[in-house]
Design a protein around this motif. Structure first.
Motif, PDB file in Angstrom:
ATOM      1  N   UNK A   1       0.859  -1.179   0.000  1.00 57.54           N
ATOM      2  CA  UNK A   1       0.000   0.000   0.000  1.00 57.54           C
ATOM      3  C   UNK A   1       0.893   1.225   0.000  1.00 57.54           C
ATOM      4  N   UNK A   2       0.831   2.018  -1.064  1.00 57.04           N
ATOM      5  CA  UNK A   2       1.537   3.297  -1.111  1.00 57.04           C
ATOM      6  C   UNK A   2       0.687   4.335  -0.404  1.00 57.04           C
ATOM      7  N   UNK A   3       1.252   5.017   0.561  1.00 54.61           N
ATOM      8  CA  UNK A   3       0.490   5.963   1.376  1.00 54.61           C
ATOM      9  C   UNK A   3       1.150   7.337   1.375  1.00 54.61           C
ATOM     10  N   UNK A   4       0.906   8.154   0.341  1.00 53.98           N
ATOM     11  CA  UNK A   4       1.390   9.537   0.378  1.00 53.98           C
ATOM     12  C   UNK A   4       0.673  10.312   1.477  1.00 53.98           C
ATOM     13  N   UNK A   5       1.429  11.006   2.306  1.00 53.71           N
ATOM     14  CA  UNK A   5       0.839  11.630   3.496  1.00 53.71           C
ATOM     15  C   UNK A   5       0.364  13.055   3.211  1.00 53.71           C
ATOM     16  N   UNK A   6      -0.514  13.174   2.223  1.00 51.28           N
ATOM     17  CA  UNK A   6      -1.095  14.468   1.851  1.00 51.28           C
ATOM     18  C   UNK A   6      -2.610  14.387   2.014  1.00 51.28           C
ATOM     19  N   UNK A   7      -3.184  15.167   2.923  1.00 51.26           N
ATOM     20  CA  UNK A   7      -4.636  15.090   3.129  1.00 51.26           C
ATOM     21  C   UNK A   7      -5.434  15.469   1.890  1.00 51.26           C
ATOM     22  N   UNK A   8      -4.957  16.468   1.142  1.00 47.83           N
ATOM     23  CA  UNK A   8      -5.661  16.942  -0.049  1.00 47.83           C
ATOM     24  C   UNK A   8      -4.882  16.498  -1.291  1.00 47.83           C
ATOM     25  N   UNK A   9      -5.609  15.985  -2.285  1.00 54.00           N
ATOM     26  CA  UNK A   9      -4.964  15.526  -3.506  1.00 54.00           C
ATOM     27  C   UNK A   9      -4.473  16.695  -4.348  1.00 54.00           C
ATOM     28  N   UNK A  10      -3.302  16.528  -4.920  1.00 59.62           N
ATOM     29  CA  UNK A  10      -2.815  17.393  -5.986  1.00 59.62           C
ATOM     30  C   UNK A  10      -1.870  16.580  -6.846  1.00 59.62           C
ATOM     31  N   UNK A  11      -1.822  16.909  -8.130  1.00 62.78           N
ATOM     32  CA  UNK A  11      -0.848  16.258  -9.001  1.00 62.78           C
ATOM     33  C   UNK A  11       0.571  16.559  -8.546  1.00 62.78           C
ATOM     34  N   UNK A  12       0.763  17.693  -7.847  1.00 61.17           N
ATOM     35  CA  UNK A  12       2.093  18.100  -7.404  1.00 61.17           C
ATOM     36  C   UNK A  12       2.551  17.373  -6.142  1.00 61.17           C
ATOM     37  N   UNK A  13       1.667  16.639  -5.512  1.00 61.01           N
ATOM     38  CA  UNK A  13       2.024  15.948  -4.267  1.00 61.01           C
ATOM     39  C   UNK A  13       1.689  14.458  -4.354  1.00 61.01           C
ATOM     40  N   UNK A  14       0.429  14.118  -4.224  1.00 60.13           N
ATOM     41  CA  UNK A  14       0.021  12.713  -4.259  1.00 60.13           C
ATOM     42  C   UNK A  14       0.440  12.044  -5.559  1.00 60.13           C
ATOM     43  N   UNK A  15       0.145  12.677  -6.697  1.00 66.81           N
ATOM     44  CA  UNK A  15       0.413  12.035  -7.982  1.00 66.81           C
ATOM     45  C   UNK A  15       1.898  11.820  -8.215  1.00 66.81           C
ATOM     46  N   UNK A  16       2.716  12.807  -7.876  1.00 66.88           N
ATOM     47  CA  UNK A  16       4.143  12.640  -8.158  1.00 66.88           C
ATOM     48  C   UNK A  16       4.783  11.601  -7.240  1.00 66.88           C
ATOM     49  N   UNK A  17       4.246  11.441  -6.019  1.00 63.00           N
ATOM     50  CA  UNK A  17       4.739  10.373  -5.141  1.00 63.00           C
ATOM     51  C   UNK A  17       4.400   9.006  -5.736  1.00 63.00           C
ATOM     52  N   UNK A  18       3.176   8.849  -6.217  1.00 62.07           N
ATOM     53  CA  UNK A  18       2.790   7.593  -6.855  1.00 62.07           C
ATOM     54  C   UNK A  18       3.591   7.366  -8.136  1.00 62.07           C
ATOM     55  N   UNK A  19       3.779   8.431  -8.927  1.00 61.13           N
ATOM     56  CA  UNK A  19       4.591   8.317 -10.146  1.00 61.13           C
ATOM     57  C   UNK A  19       5.954   7.704  -9.838  1.00 61.13           C
ATOM     58  N   UNK A  20       6.578   8.198  -8.787  1.00 64.26           N
ATOM     59  CA  UNK A  20       7.930   7.744  -8.453  1.00 64.26           C
ATOM     60  C   UNK A  20       7.928   6.271  -8.075  1.00 64.26           C
ATOM     61  N   UNK A  21       6.919   5.845  -7.336  1.00 59.40           N
ATOM     62  CA  UNK A  21       6.822   4.430  -6.982  1.00 59.40           C
ATOM     63  C   UNK A  21       6.619   3.575  -8.232  1.00 59.40           C
ATOM     64  N   UNK A  22       5.801   4.056  -9.146  1.00 59.67           N
ATOM     65  CA  UNK A  22       5.563   3.297 -10.372  1.00 59.67           C
ATOM     66  C   UNK A  22       6.825   3.221 -11.232  1.00 59.67           C
TER      67      UNK A  22
END
Length: 353
Positions: A140-161
């Motif tokens: 489970x990838x868990x980016x610790x950002x309460x609010x979604x943004x491509x600049x935070x949540x998405x880029x963390x997931x991108x890096x894992x992928x």
């Protein structure tokens, strides 16, 4: 069966499958010196999710004036909030503690917890490989950002992928959704704010909510961040019995000449004394952990500017950090997303509301 056949059979026998959790946050330089901060900023500001301008335009600016002058100024800011006893930033301290304490909560379920930063060290790549080496075939990838943004949540997931793209045997992946108005998050925020307010020797006339800013054009292109910040503050006001006048929403950390989400935190706070509002508290509900944006930009820079403008008191309300409320929240969020991967239902340690 010959020895070599038995050996090969044992070699290729699959290990008992495990589920793992990878917490990730934005990142931190390894030190406050010019070189360490420059290295960190170069990685951060080279991300096309962060700066969407054409590299042909942006790279000369980045490797010219930005990385020439900004590392020194940022290094001074990091030095002001640095955990000098550990020689690390608060964000690294708190993220490690969150992972260790959540790991203790999940140990009975045999779920290891790793942590990694999108920029800097330890990296998301290190976190993924740490879990795989422990036998995790589901993460489970868990980016610790309460609010979604491509600049935070998405880029963390991108890096894992990106890490997975280089792996022959990939683990199965789930990603933690944003939790802008999740009841557990709002409840944890409310308890934390109320507890801190109870320790102050003054009563704030206003509680300013400051979220990290975002270029307005990103929202115009479809980023849901502004709407998610609004969801957080609406739910928090309702939970605490405040209205928009008592708990206004603002945005901090503007960078560059583009128009960002408004109102901007710094000028808003500086305007308050002229309106007779001289004692305030500031909350930062877009951050799970205190970092340079909360401790220095708000606690030092905005606080000094408020006093210079005629203010009397500014109290920075800490983020959840590694408090019991923070770990309760993480356990609730993680267990919700691990349903079907764990052998049976198990109540989270902390309260859901």
């Amino acid at each position: 069966m010959t020895f070599i056949t038995v050996h090969r059979a044992a070699q290729y026998q699959a290990a008992a499958p495990r589920v793992g959790v990878l917490l990730s946050n934005l990142g931190t330089p390894d030190g406050t010196g010019y070189a360490a901060v420059r290295r960190y900023l170069a990685e951060f500001l080279s991300d096309r999710r962060i700066i969407e301008a054409s590299p042909l335009i942006w790279k000369p600016i980045l490797y010219g004036p930005v990385l020439t002058f900004r590392p020194r100024k940022s290094g001074e800011a990091y030095h002001r909030i640095w955990h000098h006893d550990r020689d690390e930033s608060p964000l690294r301290t708190y993220t490690r503690e969150q992972a260790q304490q959540l790991g203790a909560r999940l140990a009975a379920d045999d779920v290891p917890v790793a942590w990694g930063m999108r920029y800097g060290t330890p990296s998301i790549r290190q976190g993924v490989h740490e879990l795989v080496q422990q036998g995790c075939d589901r993460i489970l990838l868990a980016p610790l950002y309460p609010q979604y943004s491509a600049t935070t949540t998405a880029t963390a997931n991108d890096q894992a992928f990106r890490v997975l793209m280089r792996m022959r045997n990939q683990p199965a992946i789930r990603t933690l959704p944003a939790f802008a108005d999740h009841p557990a998050y709002i409840a944890a925020l409310g308890r934390s704010i109320a507890a801190r307010l109870g320790t102050l020797d003054f009563t704030p006339q206003m509680i300013v909510a400051s979220f990290h800013g975002l270029p307005k054009v990103y929202v115009d292109k479809g980023d849901t961040y502004a709407a998610e910040c609004a969801r957080t503050i609406t739910a928090l006001r309702r939970a605490m019995g405040y209205d928009a006048q008592m708990m206004p929403l603002t945005f901090q950390s503007r960078f560059g000449p583009a128009k960002w989400l408004e109102p901007y935190t710094a000028p808003f706070i500086e305007s308050l004394p002229a309106r007779g509002i001289e004692r305030i508290a500031v909350i930062t509900p877009g951050f799970i952990s205190d970092c340079i944006e909360t401790l220095d930009e708000i606690g030092n820079e905005a606080g000094d500017a408020f006093i210079k403008a005629g203010g009397k008191e500014l109290a920075l309300i800490p983020c959840l950090n590694d408090s019991p409320d923070a770990i309760d929240l993480l356990e609730i969020l993680v267990r919700e997303q691990l349903q079907g991967w764990l052998p049976g239902p198990r109540a989270a340690h902390g309260p859901a509301a």
